[in-house]
Design a protein around this motif. Structure first.
Motif, PDB file in Angstrom:
ATOM      1  N   ILE A 202      -5.200   4.032   1.515  1.00 45.23           N
ATOM      2  CA  ILE A 202      -5.633   4.014   0.117  1.00 45.23           C
ATOM      3  C   ILE A 202      -6.665   5.124  -0.113  1.00 45.23           C
ATOM      4  O   ILE A 202      -6.620   5.839  -1.119  1.00 45.23           O
ATOM      5  CB  ILE A 202      -6.222   2.635  -0.264  1.00 45.23           C
ATOM      6  CG1 ILE A 202      -5.171   1.525  -0.108  1.00 45.23           C
ATOM      7  CG2 ILE A 202      -6.803   2.655  -1.669  1.00 45.23           C
ATOM      8  CD1 ILE A 202      -3.988   1.610  -1.031  1.00 45.23           C
ATOM      9  N   LEU A 203      -7.572   5.290   0.833  1.00 38.80           N
ATOM     10  CA  LEU A 203      -8.586   6.338   0.699  1.00 38.80           C
ATOM     11  C   LEU A 203      -7.969   7.736   0.768  1.00 38.80           C
ATOM     12  O   LEU A 203      -8.425   8.656   0.081  1.00 38.80           O
ATOM     13  CB  LEU A 203      -9.671   6.175   1.758  1.00 38.80           C
ATOM     14  CG  LEU A 203     -10.563   4.952   1.574  1.00 38.80           C
ATOM     15  CD1 LEU A 203     -11.505   4.791   2.767  1.00 38.80           C
ATOM     16  CD2 LEU A 203     -11.343   5.032   0.275  1.00 38.80           C
TER      17      LEU A 203
ATOM     18  N   VAL B 100     -18.213   0.543   0.879  1.00 37.68           N
ATOM     19  CA  VAL B 100     -17.188   0.465   1.921  1.00 37.68           C
ATOM     20  C   VAL B 100     -17.687   1.099   3.196  1.00 37.68           C
ATOM     21  O   VAL B 100     -17.445   0.612   4.290  1.00 37.68           O
ATOM     22  CB  VAL B 100     -15.878   1.158   1.453  1.00 37.68           C
ATOM     23  CG1 VAL B 100     -14.892   1.305   2.599  1.00 37.68           C
ATOM     24  CG2 VAL B 100     -15.267   0.375   0.317  1.00 37.68           C
TER      25      VAL B 100
ATOM     26  N   ILE C  20     -10.209  -1.145  -2.712  1.00 36.27           N
ATOM     27  CA  ILE C  20     -10.984  -0.808  -1.515  1.00 36.27           C
ATOM     28  C   ILE C  20     -12.117  -1.790  -1.257  1.00 36.27           C
ATOM     29  O   ILE C  20     -12.570  -1.919  -0.130  1.00 36.27           O
ATOM     30  CB  ILE C  20     -11.522   0.641  -1.541  1.00 36.27           C
ATOM     31  CG1 ILE C  20     -12.471   0.868  -2.710  1.00 36.27           C
ATOM     32  CG2 ILE C  20     -10.385   1.641  -1.549  1.00 36.27           C
ATOM     33  CD1 ILE C  20     -13.130   2.234  -2.716  1.00 36.27           C
TER      34      ILE C  20
ATOM     35  N   CYS D   2      -6.952   0.187   3.949  1.00 36.87           N
ATOM     36  CA  CYS D   2      -7.972   1.013   3.295  1.00 36.87           C
ATOM     37  C   CYS D   2      -7.864   2.501   3.673  1.00 36.87           C
ATOM     38  O   CYS D   2      -7.989   3.352   2.799  1.00 36.87           O
ATOM     39  CB  CYS D   2      -9.358   0.458   3.579  1.00 36.87           C
ATOM     40  SG  CYS D   2     -10.577   0.923   2.355  1.00 36.87           S
TER      41      CYS D   2
ATOM     42  N   ASN E  10      -8.076  -6.032   2.325  1.00 37.73           N
ATOM     43  CA  ASN E  10      -7.372  -4.749   2.349  1.00 37.73           C
ATOM     44  C   ASN E  10      -7.923  -3.776   3.387  1.00 37.73           C
ATOM     45  O   ASN E  10      -7.568  -2.606   3.385  1.00 37.73           O
ATOM     46  CB  ASN E  10      -7.419  -4.102   0.957  1.00 37.73           C
ATOM     47  CG  ASN E  10      -6.638  -4.879  -0.053  1.00 37.73           C
ATOM     48  OD1 ASN E  10      -5.679  -5.559   0.276  1.00 37.73           O
ATOM     49  ND2 ASN E  10      -7.051  -4.797  -1.307  1.00 37.73           N
ATOM     50  N   SER E  11      -8.772  -4.260   4.273  1.00 37.75           N
ATOM     51  CA  SER E  11      -9.400  -3.362   5.242  1.00 37.75           C
ATOM     52  C   SER E  11      -8.376  -2.631   6.116  1.00 37.75           C
ATOM     53  O   SER E  11      -8.595  -1.474   6.487  1.00 37.75           O
ATOM     54  CB  SER E  11     -10.395  -4.116   6.117  1.00 37.75           C
ATOM     55  OG  SER E  11      -9.743  -5.129   6.855  1.00 37.75           O
TER      56      SER E  11
ATOM     57  N   SER F  27       0.836  -1.207   0.000  1.00 36.37           N
ATOM     58  CA  SER F  27       0.000   0.000   0.000  1.00 36.37           C
ATOM     59  C   SER F  27       0.872   1.258   0.000  1.00 36.37           C
ATOM     60  O   SER F  27       0.495   2.272  -0.580  1.00 36.37           O
ATOM     61  CB  SER F  27      -0.971   0.010   1.167  1.00 36.37           C
ATOM     62  OG  SER F  27      -0.323   0.285   2.378  1.00 36.37           O
TER      63      SER F  27
ATOM     64  N   LEU G 122     -17.519   3.451  -2.904  1.00 44.64           N
ATOM     65  CA  LEU G 122     -17.264   4.108  -1.619  1.00 44.64           C
ATOM     66  C   LEU G 122     -18.462   3.960  -0.694  1.00 44.64           C
ATOM     67  O   LEU G 122     -18.298   3.834   0.516  1.00 44.64           O
ATOM     68  CB  LEU G 122     -16.911   5.575  -1.842  1.00 44.64           C
ATOM     69  CG  LEU G 122     -15.556   5.815  -2.487  1.00 44.64           C
ATOM     70  CD1 LEU G 122     -15.400   7.289  -2.855  1.00 44.64           C
ATOM     71  CD2 LEU G 122     -14.421   5.361  -1.597  1.00 44.64           C
TER      72      LEU G 122
END
Length: 113
Positions: A74-75, A112, A62, A71, A67-68, A27, A109
């Motif tokens: 990444i966000l 998520v 995402i 995340c 990948n939590s 990441s 989004l």
């Protein structure tokens, strides 16, 4: 382009990560690619299809449950890319050409959240 090839590689690294440290490293590399992406948007050297591919990559990353942990970073990268994309100088150049992909990103989004 080499940017999209690198994004594919980092997505592969994320999918094959066996532990949190490997996922964190991947990441971090993705965040560096986002800096390059932002610069490419700012200087108008990225093509619309490359940008769409990168945005679709954000979506797949995402939405992946594994990948939590990464995340949030990444966000943050996504936020910085979208900030540049929606600046006045880029709205007509790229944002219009990526409308359908941005719509998919918005829906992702919401999933998520």
């Amino acid at each position: 382009s080499s940017l999209t090839e690198c994004v594919v590689i980092v997505k592969y690294w994320l999918s094959k990560s066996l532990n949190a440290q490997q996922r964190e490293n991947a990441s971090g590399t993705f965040s560096l690619l986002c800096i390059i992406l932002r610069e490419s948007i700012e200087d108008h050297t990225i093509q619309s299809h490359e940008l769409r591919f990168c945005l679709l990559s954000f979506i797949s990353i995402i939405l992946e449950p594994e990948n939590s942990n990464v995340c949030p970073s990444i966000l943050e990268s996504l936020k910085s890319v979208l900030g540049v994309l929606f600046s006045a100088s880029n709205l007509e150049h790229l944002a219009v050409d990526t409308t359908s992909t941005l719509h998919k990103l918005s829906l992702s989004l919401l999933q998520v959240h």
